[in-house]
Design an enzyme around this catalytic site. Structure first.
Site: not given
Ligand code: PNS
Length: 163
Positions: A131, A41, A94, A17
């Site tokens: 993460s 979440k 990615r 990030h």
């Protein structure tokens, strides 16, 4: 003023990030890192903690980026963009596996508010990084140094020791 947003959950920020944020800061007059609050979440760090970790990581980065600010938001990203006069969203890509969902969100955000999404290829050094994976590895005692900013490393250890 050309302004972009780097949105995400950042639970916690990784070096992947950070790399995208720092590179975006060279392309725009201002980059707003937006920590998006998703009430459905469960997160390891609170919004305030995540924002502080991002701020510390940017402050401790060897290449200063005075044009990066950190904010939080709930609701639609496009509403945040509208309220701040932000024209562009910058996202790191990615791998191909990221592409389908990212493209869908980019097209929806463009449809909703005419906001453009720019994809930045992630540094191959961090292409495997997320993460969630960092948290999983750290939780089982794996070494994630070099994958997250030092300040995150410390807080991650403390938090996981606390359980
Ligand atoms: O780091 P993440 O969790 O992959 O980031 C995803 C995020 C927060 C950028 C995305 O879920 C988002 O933009 N959420 C805000 C709510 C919203 O605008 N949803 C519609 C997207 S088209």
């Amino acid at each position: 003023m050309r302004r972009a947003v780097c949105p995400g959950s950042f639970d916690p920020i990784t070096n992947g990030h950070l790399d995208v944020i720092m590179r975006a800061s060279k392309l725009f007059d201002e980059v707003v890192v937006a920590v998006l609050i998703n009430k459905t979440k469960t997160t390891l760090f609170s919004v305030e903690e995540r924002m502080e970790l991002i701020q510390d990581a940017i402050r401790e980065h060897p290449d200063p980026a005075p044009n990066v600010v950190v904010e939080s938001s709930h609701g639609l990203l496009v509403d945040f963009c509208r309220s701040r006069g932000i024209q562009s969203i910058v996202k790191g890509l990615r791998a191909v596996s990221d592409f389908d969902y990212e493209l869908q969100m980019a097209q929806m955000n463009n449809r909703l508010a005419g906001v453009e999404t720019l994809f930045m290829s992630t540094n191959p050094q961090y292409a495997f990084l997320s993460s969630s994976l960092v948290k999983e590895v750290a939780r089982y005692g794996g070494d994630v140094s070099g994958l997250v900013p030092d300040v995150v490393l410390k807080h991650l250890r403390d938090r996981l020791v606390q359980g």
